[in-house]
Scaffold this active site. Sequence first.
Site, PDB file in Angstrom:
ATOM      1  N   GLU A 406       1.050 -11.191   4.798  1.00  0.00           N
ATOM      2  CA  GLU A 406       1.615 -11.834   5.981  1.00  0.00           C
ATOM      3  C   GLU A 406       1.453 -10.928   7.205  1.00  0.00           C
ATOM      4  O   GLU A 406       1.842  -9.760   7.156  1.00  0.00           O
ATOM      5  CB  GLU A 406       3.101 -12.131   5.744  1.00  0.00           C
ATOM      6  CG  GLU A 406       3.350 -13.092   4.592  1.00  0.00           C
ATOM      7  CD  GLU A 406       4.766 -12.972   4.055  1.00  0.00           C
ATOM      8  OE1 GLU A 406       5.654 -12.542   4.815  1.00  0.00           O
ATOM      9  OE2 GLU A 406       4.981 -13.303   2.875  1.00  0.00           O
ATOM     10  N   LEU A 435       3.427 -17.583   3.759  1.00  0.00           N
ATOM     11  CA  LEU A 435       4.612 -16.782   3.496  1.00  0.00           C
ATOM     12  C   LEU A 435       5.111 -17.064   2.077  1.00  0.00           C
ATOM     13  O   LEU A 435       6.036 -17.837   1.860  1.00  0.00           O
ATOM     14  CB  LEU A 435       5.707 -17.078   4.529  1.00  0.00           C
ATOM     15  CG  LEU A 435       6.751 -15.993   4.749  1.00  0.00           C
ATOM     16  CD1 LEU A 435       7.452 -16.204   6.084  1.00  0.00           C
ATOM     17  CD2 LEU A 435       7.765 -15.958   3.619  1.00  0.00           C
ATOM     18  N   GLU A 437       5.340 -14.490  -1.335  1.00  0.00           N
ATOM     19  CA  GLU A 437       4.997 -13.265  -2.069  1.00  0.00           C
ATOM     20  C   GLU A 437       4.488 -13.587  -3.466  1.00  0.00           C
ATOM     21  O   GLU A 437       3.620 -12.884  -3.985  1.00  0.00           O
ATOM     22  CB  GLU A 437       6.207 -12.336  -2.128  1.00  0.00           C
ATOM     23  CG  GLU A 437       6.522 -11.631  -0.818  1.00  0.00           C
ATOM     24  CD  GLU A 437       7.215 -12.523   0.195  1.00  0.00           C
ATOM     25  OE1 GLU A 437       7.216 -12.180   1.399  1.00  0.00           O
ATOM     26  OE2 GLU A 437       7.763 -13.570  -0.216  1.00  0.00           O
ATOM     27  N   GLN A 459       5.470  -7.192   2.889  1.00  0.00           N
ATOM     28  CA  GLN A 459       5.874  -6.686   4.196  1.00  0.00           C
ATOM     29  C   GLN A 459       7.023  -5.680   4.141  1.00  0.00           C
ATOM     30  O   GLN A 459       7.032  -4.695   4.887  1.00  0.00           O
ATOM     31  CB  GLN A 459       6.246  -7.868   5.079  1.00  0.00           C
ATOM     32  CG  GLN A 459       6.054  -7.640   6.543  1.00  0.00           C
ATOM     33  CD  GLN A 459       6.087  -8.950   7.306  1.00  0.00           C
ATOM     34  OE1 GLN A 459       7.164  -9.476   7.574  1.00  0.00           O
ATOM     35  NE2 GLN A 459       4.924  -9.481   7.638  1.00  0.00           N
ATOM     36  N   PRO A 466      10.521 -12.190  -4.791  1.00  0.00           N
ATOM     37  CA  PRO A 466       9.945 -13.474  -5.217  1.00  0.00           C
ATOM     38  C   PRO A 466       8.660 -13.327  -6.033  1.00  0.00           C
ATOM     39  O   PRO A 466       8.237 -14.283  -6.693  1.00  0.00           O
ATOM     40  CB  PRO A 466       9.663 -14.190  -3.891  1.00  0.00           C
ATOM     41  CG  PRO A 466      10.565 -13.547  -2.906  1.00  0.00           C
ATOM     42  CD  PRO A 466      10.657 -12.113  -3.332  1.00  0.00           C
ATOM     43  N   HIS A 505      15.578  -4.759   4.782  1.00  0.00           N
ATOM     44  CA  HIS A 505      14.305  -4.115   5.122  1.00  0.00           C
ATOM     45  C   HIS A 505      14.234  -2.661   4.661  1.00  0.00           C
ATOM     46  O   HIS A 505      13.180  -2.041   4.790  1.00  0.00           O
ATOM     47  CB  HIS A 505      14.078  -4.146   6.641  1.00  0.00           C
ATOM     48  CG  HIS A 505      14.079  -5.518   7.223  1.00  0.00           C
ATOM     49  ND1 HIS A 505      15.235  -6.163   7.608  1.00  0.00           N
ATOM     50  CD2 HIS A 505      13.065  -6.386   7.467  1.00  0.00           C
ATOM     51  CE1 HIS A 505      14.930  -7.371   8.079  1.00  0.00           C
ATOM     52  NE2 HIS A 505      13.618  -7.528   8.000  1.00  0.00           N
TER      53      HIS A 505
END
Length: 701
Positions: A406, A435, A437, A459, A466, A505
């Site tokens: 992505e 998008l 995974e 990312q 996933p 993140h």
Amino acid sequence: MNEALKEINDTSHILKNEPTVDWLNVSQLMLKSRALDEIEEKLLVPEKLVFNQFSARGHDFAQILLGSLLTHPHDAATGYYRSRPFVMSLGISLDEVVAAPMAKEGGYSDGRDIGVVCNYPNVERNGAMLFPMCGGVGAQYSPISGWAQSILYHRDQLNDRRYSGAIAVSMGGDSSMSTSGFWAALNISTTNNLPHLFYIEDNGYGISVPQEVQTPGGDQVANLSAYKNLKIIDGDGTDPIRTPVLIKEAVDYVRSGQGACLLRLKVPRLCGHTFQDTQTYKTPDFIESEQARDPLPKLKNHLISMKLISASDWETLETDSYQNVLDAVEKAKKRNEPDVDKLTKFVYSEEGHVQLRGGLAASHHQFPSKSYQPSPEGARLNMLTAIRKTLDYELETNPKVVVFGEDVGPKGGVHGATLGLNSKFGDHRVFDTSLSEEGIIGRSVGMALSGLMPVPEIQFRKYAEPAAEQLTDTGIMRWRTNNQFAAPMVVRIPGGFARRGDPWHSMCDEVEWAHKVGWQLAMPSNAEDAVGLLRFALRDNNPTIFFEHRSLLDGAWSRRPYPGDEYVIPFGKAKTILTGTALTVVCWGAMVERCEKAAISLAMSIEVIDLRTIQPWDKEAVLNSVEKTGRCLIVHEDNKTAGFGAEIAATLSDELFFSLDAPIKRLTMPDIPNPHNISLLERAVPNEQSIAQAMQTLIEV
């Protein structure tokens, strides 16, 4: 063979509007499949020689017809647990098909996997290859999308015209269309107009759950009627006249290069989900209606009515097929049990034993020269630039490397690691994905099996969740196929805290990859190591997680001169950052800088070891250091409970207990996600002060 039986093939052309079909082969395969199901259910299961039995009765006719059309040397397919007749139609030997469910020596897994979860490498390339099946429903779809994409890549980018006309086929039941894997593959293959045939066997049930629970109106295919770039062919999978026409139409459409096609054939499931399933969720009338749709009597009556075979010749064919299976069963019983001393072989690639299919090694790819010594050049680069420069060189020198994910294309990645690579190498080599995974990693599997080196980017570390099923299946592929297949790839995953943290993140959780069988894990702490480790991974024959810590990507401490285009660092080789005799500190990733600074501030003869790779990890270097110092502190960013530091501590306790002068200590994050508030983050993550305090306390014990 009786002359009358041979006439089945010689006179098949008289059937109007029907493709040429090898009716003898279809009949034999169907009868052998039925015989095997019956013998397993009535003899081998009760004798406890088979433990997982999935019948394909009702599905078999259409499967065999489809398999008989996959004759291109670069065709490939994925199946599932009810696909055995299809696998038989590809050319796998009856002996292997019979022996595998008994978990006997040899075969396509050497007793390591369920017998119906099979594979077919077809090294002779006289037809389709069957990907290693997966136990998870829906996991078969996105890998074959990767193969479909690789067909076009080999043909157009590598100029290998031998791939022209090849197709990719995924088999699945109607309920598998509800899975994320199906939707990921559908998006990949239709968005890119790939030669992908989705073959759906619709028996109306997912074990006991009817289609009405799976999708509005109970018809997934009807709900896909408006999907762009997808031809839909729909019909009966039991009709000996119409079914071959539908299957050939679908195969021809995909071979013609027009794009993806979904072929849905309605078939009866003439059995329970497994031999143990009594089907109490079906009414007697419904079961009776299913039996009336059995394609085997239809085939027999059709061939007899067309005078392609007599009733007596059919009985001969039936008897011979049953006896062939019985003979194969007896041969299988005499096979040895798998060698228990080889239980741990082929978790990873082994010298002198290259897998049959998949990866660069299987095609004997030749790499440029390499060096284990850095040749520093130019100014200090940050880790981000070093990673980009390494990807650039490997893309330049190896046309089989493809980088994707992505925002990886024109944007250059949300972190900037691929900036400029799309414009330099084009959309076929550095590209964006949808998008998903699951789809990113699944497509990588198919590409790797085709002989490419996929470099997918996830990312952020948390977003790998996933893709967990595809990652797990990739790691165990070599072991569970007894080194017949492997899918080497390099999955780039940024993670860890940066200027701030948060639960989404900033996760590290590297211990998960250490526990994923078959995966390697690199966690460089600086730009030089990032180059050497990444280049090694891109040329290695194992799947690798390459972890790019966010706080290091542009960190001043982690900057180093570029070590040259030949520099590689073999995995499992730690680096001693500081030498000392009072204490050994083991760390990796973002903790290396903090541990080095803490040790220098104390000036207490502290040895700091940067593991660099977690799987494999340099046990010898750690043991030698702790043998010398008698004390060990392990520092990592991951949570404390069951973090990788616990593995190191356990190893030291097992092997160096009497050499320890103090208890082994771990300094880690508490068992919480990364907090966002800066004060909370500084308290959670080990910092220079907390590390120095832990060092001093342990030395002074």
